[in-house]
Design an enzyme around this catalytic site. Structure first.
Site, PDB file in Angstrom:
ATOM      1  N   GLY A 125       0.830  -1.209   0.000  1.00  0.00           N
ATOM      2  CA  GLY A 125       0.000   0.000   0.000  1.00  0.00           C
ATOM      3  C   GLY A 125       0.860   1.253   0.000  1.00  0.00           C
ATOM      4  CB  ILE A 162      -4.111  -9.431  -0.205  1.00  0.00           C
ATOM      5  CG1 ILE A 162      -5.094 -10.536  -0.483  1.00  0.00           C
ATOM      6  CG2 ILE A 162      -4.508  -8.135  -0.862  1.00  0.00           C
ATOM      7  CD1 ILE A 162      -6.351 -10.449   0.349  1.00  0.00           C
ATOM      8  CE1 TYR A 169      -8.592   3.854   8.188  1.00  0.00           C
ATOM      9  CE2 TYR A 169      -8.956   6.214   8.394  1.00  0.00           C
ATOM     10  CZ  TYR A 169      -8.092   5.147   8.276  1.00  0.00           C
ATOM     11  OH  TYR A 169      -6.732   5.368   8.234  1.00  0.00           O
ATOM     12  CE  LYS A 180      -6.611   2.834  10.979  1.00  0.00           C
ATOM     13  NZ  LYS A 180      -5.576   1.795  11.003  1.00  0.00           N
TER      14      LYS A 180
HETATM   15  C1  AKB Z   1      -8.001   8.567   4.896  1.00  0.00           C
HETATM   16  O1  AKB Z   1      -8.216   9.615   4.261  1.00  0.00           O
HETATM   17  O2  AKB Z   1      -8.866   7.714   5.104  1.00  0.00           O
HETATM   18  C2  AKB Z   1      -6.620   8.359   5.461  1.00  0.00           C
HETATM   19  C3  AKB Z   1      -6.488   8.833   6.868  1.00  0.00           C
HETATM   20  C4  AKB Z   1      -6.514  10.277   7.164  1.00  0.00           C
HETATM   21  O3  AKB Z   1      -6.345   8.056   7.752  1.00  0.00           O
HETATM   22  N1  AKB Z   1      -5.648   8.998   4.638  1.00  0.00           N
END
Ligand code: AKB
Length: 311
Positions: free
Chosen positions: A12, A36, A143, A147
């Site tokens: 990545g 992967i 996301y 996190k």
């Molecule tokens: C995203 O934009 O999802 C990432 C981040 C800020 O973690 N670059």
């Protein structure tokens, strides 16, 4: 015992450059890249590579045993924009992979873990200017939720089981070697490719959307530096900051080098994500506790990006 590193998600945006940096530091044989999918020629040719699905616990364990791994950098993740489209899959990739690796560290199969967090842990209720290290954390994205949960799991494994896990809250990362995939801050990389190729760019964020950003060189320095420190008594997912700008300001800086470059704005669903994230970050704790320092300001980032992409 010699440090033997496994990078999960080595192909990545960050993983690919981290692999090269760690191979330069520790030697090619000491760093196993895994992903992967295959990565670029540099990664595939200058050291060992294993195909690895980050959600396959048995496969991770097999590779840890096979290469006598001591340290894992878990860089595999589904980023903010893609995660909104596949929430369950994002949770699976972002969370289960971390729990597997933390378990291996708890069982003393590995010694040290690096796991990246993000400014996505913050949300609408967080102060958006000079966002403190300790503040309200109510992320509104899949996301961000993963996190934040990952930070809490890491703290738990650190405090209960003595697991040595280290974490940074990355802002948007700008780099020229590998494109980012599926993030909200991706525009700040795409814009350079389009500026050089087409002279124009249609931005998916509005012109005044200010977000924290960092050049890849600084992100790698922060990552290597935090891993080089002695184990920390307290687990902290450190805020790290470098620059902040909006698409209009970035365009102005690019136009100093490409005067005819033009930009148009067509905000999409990613605008809603960006609107919940901070504009500037307070990273004084990282600067105080482990001497974090960034080198690249916006002018330096733009100059370096354009020079490298043009050549
Ligand atoms: C995203 O934009 O999802 C990432 C981040 C800020 O973690 N670059």
């Amino acid at each position: 015992m010699q440090e033997k590193i496994l990078i999960i998600g080595a192909c990545g945006q960050i993983g690919s450059e981290l692999t090269l940096k760690l191979r330069a530091k520790h030697g090619n044989e000491a760093v196993i890249a895994s992903d992967i999918r295959e990565g670029n020629a540099e990664i595939m040719q200058n050291g060992l590579f294993e195909f690895l699905d980050a959600t396959d616990k048995a496969a991770i364990l097999m590779i840890i045993h096979k290469h006598e791994i001591t340290t894992v950098y878990l860089m595999a993740a589904m980023l903010s924009a893609t995660a909104e489209k596949q929430p369950k899959k994002a949770w699976d990739i972002n969370m289960n992979s971390l729990l597997y690796v933390l378990d291996f560290a708890k069982e003393k199969l590995i010694k040290k873990v690096f796991w990246p967090s993000s400014i996505a842990v913050f949300g609408e209720t967080t102060p958006r200017i000079d966002t403190p290290q300790k503040t309200i954390l109510e992320p509104a994205t899949v996301y961000g939720i993963s996190k934040l949960a990952g930070e809490r799991w890491s703290a738990y494994y650190h405090d209960k089981f003595g697991v040595d896990v280290r974490t940074l809250r990355y802002p948007g990362i700008i780099s020229w070697k590998t494109l980012p995939g599926g993030g909200t801050t991706d525009y700040a990389v795409e814009i350079f490719h389009k500026a050089i190729k087409d002279g124009t760019y249609e931005c998916f964020l509005a012109e005044n959307t200010t977000l924290p950003m960092m050049y890849m060189d600084d992100a790698l320095k922060a990552t290597v530096d935090i891993m080089d420190k002695k184990p920390f008594d307290t687990y902290v997912s450190y805020n790290v900051a470098a620059v902040s700008f909006n698409p209009k300001e970035l365009t102005g800086t690019i136009q100093k080098h490409i005067p005819n470059f033009t930009i148009t704005y067509k905000p999409d669903f990613r605008q809603e994500i960006a609107d919940t994230w901070p504009q500037t970050i307070n990273d004084s704790l990282a600067r105080k506790e482990w001497d974090w320092n960034h080198e690249y300001d916006t002018d330096a980032i733009v100059k370096d990006m354009l020079t490298n992409l043009k050549s």
